[in-house]
Motif scaffolding. Sequence first.
Motif, PDB file in Angstrom:
ATOM      1  N   GLU A  94       0.820  -1.210   0.000  1.00  0.00           N
ATOM      2  CA  GLU A  94       0.000   0.000   0.000  1.00  0.00           C
ATOM      3  C   GLU A  94       0.856   1.262   0.000  1.00  0.00           C
ATOM      4  OE1 GLU A  94      -2.600  -0.422   3.354  1.00  0.00           O
ATOM      5  OE2 GLU A  94      -4.130  -1.500   2.188  1.00  0.00           O
ATOM      6  N   ALA A  95       2.074   1.153   0.514  1.00  0.00           N
ATOM      7  CA  ALA A  95       2.998   2.289   0.526  1.00  0.00           C
ATOM      8  C   ALA A  95       3.707   2.466  -0.816  1.00  0.00           C
ATOM      9  CB  ALA A  95       4.023   2.117   1.646  1.00  0.00           C
ATOM     10  N   GLY A  96       3.378   1.617  -1.787  1.00  0.00           N
ATOM     11  CA  GLY A  96       3.974   1.748  -3.114  1.00  0.00           C
ATOM     12  C   GLY A  96       5.300   1.047  -3.279  1.00  0.00           C
ATOM     13  N   ILE A  97       5.612   0.114  -2.382  1.00  0.00           N
ATOM     14  CA  ILE A  97       6.876  -0.615  -2.412  1.00  0.00           C
ATOM     15  C   ILE A  97       6.627  -2.005  -2.974  1.00  0.00           C
ATOM     16  CG2 ILE A  97       8.776  -1.511  -1.010  1.00  0.00           C
ATOM     17  CD1 ILE A  97       7.911   0.681   1.099  1.00  0.00           C
ATOM     18  N   ASP A  98       7.369  -2.381  -4.008  1.00  0.00           N
ATOM     19  CA  ASP A  98       7.237  -3.708  -4.598  1.00  0.00           C
ATOM     20  C   ASP A  98       7.764  -4.772  -3.647  1.00  0.00           C
ATOM     21  OD1 ASP A  98       6.379  -2.441  -6.978  1.00  0.00           O
ATOM     22  OD2 ASP A  98       8.452  -2.242  -7.674  1.00  0.00           O
ATOM     23  N   ILE A  99       7.264  -6.008  -3.811  1.00  0.00           N
ATOM     24  CA  ILE A  99       7.743  -7.134  -3.012  1.00  0.00           C
ATOM     25  C   ILE A  99       8.119  -8.284  -3.928  1.00  0.00           C
ATOM     26  CG2 ILE A  99       7.130  -8.912  -1.319  1.00  0.00           C
ATOM     27  CD1 ILE A  99       5.364  -6.900   0.081  1.00  0.00           C
ATOM     28  N   VAL A 100       9.297  -8.841  -3.703  1.00  0.00           N
ATOM     29  CA  VAL A 100       9.744 -10.079  -4.339  1.00  0.00           C
ATOM     30  C   VAL A 100       9.989 -11.080  -3.215  1.00  0.00           C
ATOM     31  CG1 VAL A 100      11.570 -11.185  -5.673  1.00  0.00           C
ATOM     32  CG2 VAL A 100      10.772  -8.907  -6.320  1.00  0.00           C
ATOM     33  N   THR A 101       9.381 -12.260  -3.303  1.00  0.00           N
ATOM     34  CA  THR A 101       9.467 -13.202  -2.193  1.00  0.00           C
ATOM     35  C   THR A 101       9.815 -14.607  -2.652  1.00  0.00           C
ATOM     36  OG1 THR A 101       8.241 -14.180  -0.340  1.00  0.00           O
ATOM     37  CG2 THR A 101       6.970 -13.647  -2.311  1.00  0.00           C
ATOM     38  N   THR A 102      10.518 -15.329  -1.788  1.00  0.00           N
ATOM     39  CA  THR A 102      10.790 -16.755  -2.008  1.00  0.00           C
ATOM     40  C   THR A 102       9.973 -17.612  -1.053  1.00  0.00           C
ATOM     41  OG1 THR A 102      12.706 -16.571  -0.526  1.00  0.00           O
ATOM     42  CG2 THR A 102      13.136 -16.395  -2.894  1.00  0.00           C
ATOM     43  N   TYR A 139       5.565 -10.408  -6.475  1.00  0.00           N
ATOM     44  CA  TYR A 139       6.045 -11.528  -7.281  1.00  0.00           C
ATOM     45  C   TYR A 139       6.687 -12.582  -6.391  1.00  0.00           C
ATOM     46  CZ  TYR A 139       9.082 -14.025 -10.641  1.00  0.00           C
ATOM     47  OH  TYR A 139       9.739 -14.989 -11.395  1.00  0.00           O
ATOM     48  N   GLY A 140       6.309 -13.844  -6.588  1.00  0.00           N
ATOM     49  CA  GLY A 140       6.894 -14.955  -5.853  1.00  0.00           C
ATOM     50  C   GLY A 140       7.640 -15.900  -6.777  1.00  0.00           C
ATOM     51  N   THR A 141       8.817 -16.343  -6.346  1.00  0.00           N
ATOM     52  CA  THR A 141       9.621 -17.264  -7.154  1.00  0.00           C
ATOM     53  C   THR A 141      10.588 -18.007  -6.236  1.00  0.00           C
ATOM     54  OG1 THR A 141      10.977 -17.448  -9.167  1.00  0.00           O
ATOM     55  CG2 THR A 141      11.450 -15.594  -7.701  1.00  0.00           C
ATOM     56  N   GLY A 142      11.598 -18.628  -6.818  1.00  0.00           N
ATOM     57  CA  GLY A 142      12.608 -19.391  -6.098  1.00  0.00           C
ATOM     58  C   GLY A 142      13.300 -20.308  -7.087  1.00  0.00           C
ATOM     59  N   MET A 143      14.012 -21.305  -6.587  1.00  0.00           N
ATOM     60  CA  MET A 143      14.599 -22.305  -7.476  1.00  0.00           C
ATOM     61  C   MET A 143      13.536 -23.315  -7.877  1.00  0.00           C
ATOM     62  SD  MET A 143      17.148 -23.516  -9.146  1.00  0.00           S
ATOM     63  CE  MET A 143      16.516 -24.713 -10.322  1.00  0.00           C
ATOM     64  N   ASN A 144      12.920 -23.922  -6.856  1.00  0.00           N
ATOM     65  CA  ASN A 144      11.825 -24.858  -7.095  1.00  0.00           C
ATOM     66  C   ASN A 144      10.892 -24.827  -5.899  1.00  0.00           C
ATOM     67  OD1 ASN A 144      10.400 -26.891  -8.504  1.00  0.00           O
ATOM     68  ND2 ASN A 144      11.319 -28.462  -7.222  1.00  0.00           N
ATOM     69  N   PRO A 145       9.653 -24.335  -6.091  1.00  0.00           N
ATOM     70  CA  PRO A 145       9.102 -23.895  -7.367  1.00  0.00           C
ATOM     71  C   PRO A 145       9.654 -22.535  -7.786  1.00  0.00           C
ATOM     72  CG  PRO A 145       7.499 -23.538  -5.634  1.00  0.00           C
ATOM     73  CD  PRO A 145       8.650 -24.280  -4.999  1.00  0.00           C
ATOM     74  N   GLY A 146       9.669 -22.322  -9.083  1.00  0.00           N
ATOM     75  CA  GLY A 146      10.192 -21.086  -9.633  1.00  0.00           C
ATOM     76  C   GLY A 146      10.984 -21.353 -10.887  1.00  0.00           C
ATOM     77  N   LEU A 147      12.312 -21.230 -10.775  1.00  0.00           N
ATOM     78  CA  LEU A 147      13.166 -21.383 -11.944  1.00  0.00           C
ATOM     79  C   LEU A 147      13.028 -22.756 -12.595  1.00  0.00           C
ATOM     80  CD1 LEU A 147      15.353 -20.348 -13.835  1.00  0.00           C
ATOM     81  CD2 LEU A 147      17.070 -21.020 -12.139  1.00  0.00           C
TER      82      LEU A 147
END
Length: 362
Positions: A94-102, A139-147
Motif C-alpha cells: 500500500e505504501a507503493g513498495i514492490d515485493i519479491v518473495t521466495t 512476485y513470488g519465485t525461487g529455485m523450485n518452485p520457480g526457476l
Amino acid sequence: MTTTSTPIRVFQVATGNVGSEMIKRIATHRDLELVGVHCYSPEKIGQDAGVLAGLEPNGVIATGSIDEIIAAEPDVVTFHGVFPDEDLYVPVLEAGIDIVTTADFITGHHRNANHSHASGRPITQVLEEACQKGGSTFYGTGMNPGLAQILGIVHTADVAEIENITVTESVDVSCHHSVETWKEVGYGRPIDDPTIPDSLYKYTAVFEDSVRLMADAFDLPLDEVKFSYELGACTKDVDLGWYFMPKGSLGANYIKYQGIVDGIPRVETHLEWQMTPHTDPAWDIKGCYITHIKGDPNIYSKHMIFPKPGVRLDDPSDFASIGMTVTGLPAINSIRSVHEARPGIITSADLPLRAFAGRFQR
C-alpha cells in the motif's frame, strides 16, 4: 521506469539461511543497493546486517518494525522468511513498495485454498487490492518452485506436440539446515505417523502452484491437480549433527503433483527428496533438476549446479551456501524487471526473458 544506471533500493526481510546468503549477493549485485534489513528475532534487531550474514560490517542496522521499512523508502522489499507474512506485505504494498518473495508463493492458488485471511477474503484479493492502492507489484519465485518450472516451459519451445511435461527435483536436502522446516515437513517422525501426509502436503502445496504456472503458460486448462506420495523410512538411526532421525522415521520421500486433463496427467512436478540415503525404499538421487517432455520430439534435460572453484563440497557450510544461493538468486535477479512491471500480482509468465537472466560482473 528505473534506468539501468540507477541502483534499486532494496530492503530485505529475514536473515535466516536464504536471507543471510542474499545479503552477501546483494552486496556484489550491480543493480541493487541494500538500504535496510528487517528481523523477526529480537536479539538481531540493532545489529549490523553484514555481521548477521557473516561478513564485515556494512553499516546497515537491522530493524524490527514495518514502519521502519516504509520510512526507509525502498523501491523493493525482498522477503526471505520461511513462511509468508501478509500482515507485513499489505502495508508495504500500500505504501507503493514492490515485493519479491521466495516464501510459499507462485500463483497464490494454494494460499487461497489452504490459508485464511483475517478479513475472510482470499489472500490474493487482499494482496491485489494493496498493490492497486499503492501502485506496487508482488512476485513470488525461487529455485523450485520457480526457476525449475521456467526451465521446463522454455524446453518446450522446440516441441511441436506435447503429451506430457514432468519437472523433477532429485536432491539430497540435508544441505538445507532449517530444523523448523523439516519438523514441519515430518522428517524424523515415525513412518506410520498418520500426521505425515498432511504435513507433507501443507509444506509442499505450493508445488500445485508450479503445475498451474506451467499449465497457464501452455494455455492448458486443468481439470484438477492431484497430490500423491511415497515415504522412505530410515533403516538406522541417522544423526546429521544438526538434525536427528531415528530408525523407522521419515528420511526420504517421492511426491507428485499432477495436472490432469480428461483423466490423463499432462503437467507434473515431482519431488524426489532424501535427507539420508539409508532409507527403505530409497531413490536414485540425481542431484539435479530434470525436465522430461514426451512429445514430438522428446526432450530430456538436466539442470546441474556445481560450485565455483575453491568451494569444498565436504564443507557443510559451503555446500549449504550453494542451495541458498540458487533459491534466492532467481528472486534477486528478477528485481529490476519486477520493479518495471505493471502493478498487481504477477507470475513468471508475466515477466520478460531478461527477468530470468543473471549478471556479468563489471
